[in-house]
Design a protein around this motif. Structure first.
Motif, mmCIF file in Angstrom:
data_model
loop_
_atom_site.group_PDB
_atom_site.id
_atom_site.type_symbol
_atom_site.label_atom_id
_atom_site.label_comp_id
_atom_site.label_asym_id
_atom_site.label_seq_id
_atom_site.Cartn_x
_atom_site.Cartn_y
_atom_site.Cartn_z
ATOM 1 N N ARG A 79 9.616 -4.168 -8.827
ATOM 2 C CA ARG A 79 9.124 -4.667 -10.118
ATOM 3 C C ARG A 79 8.144 -3.655 -10.705
ATOM 4 O O ARG A 79 7.202 -3.222 -10.040
ATOM 5 C CB ARG A 79 8.445 -6.021 -9.928
ATOM 6 N N TRP A 80 8.358 -3.318 -11.975
ATOM 7 C CA TRP A 80 7.537 -2.347 -12.677
ATOM 8 C C TRP A 80 7.076 -2.935 -14.006
ATOM 9 O O TRP A 80 7.791 -3.733 -14.629
ATOM 10 C CB TRP A 80 8.335 -1.061 -12.941
ATOM 11 N N HIS A 128 0.830 -1.210 0.000
ATOM 12 C CA HIS A 128 0.000 0.000 0.000
ATOM 13 C C HIS A 128 0.861 1.256 0.000
ATOM 14 O O HIS A 128 0.545 2.245 -0.674
ATOM 15 C CB HIS A 128 -0.934 0.007 1.209
ATOM 16 N N ALA A 129 1.951 1.219 0.749
ATOM 17 C CA ALA A 129 2.816 2.395 0.825
ATOM 18 C C ALA A 129 3.485 2.677 -0.510
ATOM 19 O O ALA A 129 3.594 3.830 -0.936
ATOM 20 C CB ALA A 129 3.863 2.206 1.915
ATOM 21 N N ILE A 130 3.922 1.635 -1.201
ATOM 22 C CA ILE A 130 4.567 1.808 -2.511
ATOM 23 C C ILE A 130 3.585 2.425 -3.504
ATOM 24 O O ILE A 130 3.914 3.369 -4.235
ATOM 25 C CB ILE A 130 5.095 0.454 -3.021
ATOM 26 N N VAL A 131 2.361 1.898 -3.528
ATOM 27 C CA VAL A 131 1.343 2.460 -4.421
ATOM 28 C C VAL A 131 1.041 3.900 -4.039
ATOM 29 O O VAL A 131 0.905 4.780 -4.899
ATOM 30 C CB VAL A 131 0.056 1.595 -4.376
ATOM 31 N N TYR A 155 4.169 -3.100 -9.999
ATOM 32 C CA TYR A 155 3.463 -4.372 -10.107
ATOM 33 C C TYR A 155 2.436 -4.525 -8.984
ATOM 34 O O TYR A 155 1.371 -5.118 -9.184
ATOM 35 C CB TYR A 155 4.477 -5.516 -10.066
ATOM 36 N N GLU A 156 2.748 -3.964 -7.827
ATOM 37 C CA GLU A 156 1.841 -4.081 -6.672
ATOM 38 C C GLU A 156 0.465 -3.489 -6.963
ATOM 39 O O GLU A 156 -0.548 -3.970 -6.460
ATOM 40 C CB GLU A 156 2.449 -3.390 -5.450
ATOM 41 N N PHE A 157 0.407 -2.432 -7.792
ATOM 42 C CA PHE A 157 -0.874 -1.800 -8.083
ATOM 43 C C PHE A 157 -1.758 -2.727 -8.915
ATOM 44 O O PHE A 157 -2.941 -2.913 -8.619
ATOM 45 C CB PHE A 157 -0.649 -0.479 -8.822
#
Length: 413
Positions: free
Chosen positions: A100-101, A63-66, A142-144
């Protein structure tokens, strides 16, 4: 030059202080965040799947990365008051270097996968994020993408039953193996007609289609913590997406959206006993079930009815008989089951249509690499102090075996 005191070099290697100095390291920005995730189970108690993996909740770090990525995107768009703290900058820099993107970069598409080459090289990510013009507009963590699909899988009525696969192509060709033929009682000296392997494997071409959603974010919220922003944006987009995915899986036209089951050719059709004048009968539902052959009705393939809520109410209202108001299907109306099968509700289906099928035989694809467009122009956005965010994702899908579904089109209107 005299040695400086209290440095690793000046402390004996075998001493306690020396071991402390030797083991000390500066933590990365994300190390203070929890990476704990939990497996998600469906209503039947089985783990939900996304491709070959179990679906998990997003971690605090995800969540923090997004959230940091969104805050930087808003900052690039000129939203007033948006600043990144030193810790947020460090978190973003760390993910740019190691994370990862996905997305379209320099004429190549990176859609995620098992191999490191399926992701945008981190050197490209850094160059694009440092670019003052684009600022990495076509890059997505990637997390999103993985978080977007979690809520629909958890809460949707129909999408959660399907076989959902993440893909990295604009068009997917799925192979379908056809049944072999066997010959009995072959007389000696009689040639056996060989099976033509040209018909053994057939293709199921499936394009992916863009789907865009727009959300307005309060500019005051955008200065909030990155964890809150990441969770909120993912939730807002996923909430709307889950209803739309259910609709297209059932009713999609196959032209500018995934092909829905009701518009698929080759389905088994079943006639209602009383036609559109109704009422429904137990035999109607039994006919739908047994029109799908037994080999398809495996529990692992998620057999279920799908219709609107009115049709479900009518089915549960069938009385035991004249003068006996007890319900033949039982009195547990809120169980949303019928004849031992789940009954899923999709209210875009007209009253006259009822589906029964094994929904793992519908394959839905998500093409990774969402696109985000941000604007704060216009009188309304200015007056309301909000920013418009348009998120574009890509989904495709269709039944991979029409024999796994049966459709009634003349149920009570």
């Amino acid at each position: 030059m005299a040695k400086l005191k209290n440095t690793p070099a000046s402390v004996g290697a075998g001493t306690k202080a020396g071991k402390i100095f030797a083991g000390a390291k500066v933590k990365d920005a994300g190390d203070r965040l929890s990476e704990k995730k939990y497996a998600i189970k469906g209503r039947d108690g089985n783990p939900l799947r996304w491709g070959s993996k179990n679906v998990e909740t997003a971690s605090e770090k995800d969540h923090a990365i997004v959230g940091v990525w969104f805050k930087r995107t808003m900052q690039k768009a000129g939203v007033p008051g948006i600043t990144l703290t030193d810790w947020e900058k460090s978190l973003l820099a760390d993910h740019v270097e190691k994370g990862r993107w996905v997305g379209d970069v320099a004429g190549a598409y990176y859609g995620g996968g098992a191999d490191p080459s399926d992701y945008v090289p981190n050197t490209h990510v850094k160059a694009l994020m440092d670019d003052t013009v684009s600022g990495g507009l076509f890059l997505t963590p990637y997390e999103f993408d993985s978080n977007i699909v979690t809520l629909p899988l958890l809460h949707s009525e129909v999408f959660s039953l399907c076989d959902v696969v993440p893909v990295s192509a604009r068009r997917i060709d799925t192979a379908r193996l056809n049944n072999l033929s066997l010959t009995w009682g072959q007389n000696p000296g009689t040639a056996l007609t060989p099976f033509n392997t040209a018909s053994l494997v057939s293709e199921i071409p499936t394009p992916t289609y863009p789907v865009a959603g727009a959300i307005e974010l309060d500019n005051n919220m955008l200065v909030d913590s990155p964890v809150n922003i990441g969770a909120k944006v993912t939730e807002l987009y996923s909430e709307r997406l889950k209803a739309e995915l259910d609709r297209v899986i059932v009713n999609g036209n196959g032209y500018n959206e995934p092909l829905g089951v009701t518009n698929t050719s080759g389905l088994v059709t079943v006639n209602a006993d009383n036609g559109t004048g109704g009422p429904p009968t137990v035999s109607d539902y039994e006919s739908l079930i047994f029109s799908v052959q037994k080999q398809y009705r495996q529990k692992d393939w998620n057999p279920a009815f799908v219709a609107n809520d009115t049709s479900y109410r009518r089915a549960r209202a069938i009385p035991v008989g004249p003068g006996d108001e007890r319900r033949v299907m039982g009195m547990d109306n809120q169980s949303y089951t019928l004849l031992d099968y789940q009954y899923k509700v999709q209210n875009d289906i007209p009253n006259t249509r009822i589906l029964f099928g094994c929904w793992k035989r519908y394959r839905a694809y998500q093409r990774l690499g969402s696109e985000v467009v941000v604007t704060r122009e216009g009188r309304q956005l200015t007056l309301t102090n909000t920013t418009l965010v348009v998120i574009r994702a890509r989904f495709g899908g269709q039944p991979i075996d029409p024999n796994a579904f049966a459709l009634m089109t003349d149920a009570q209107s």
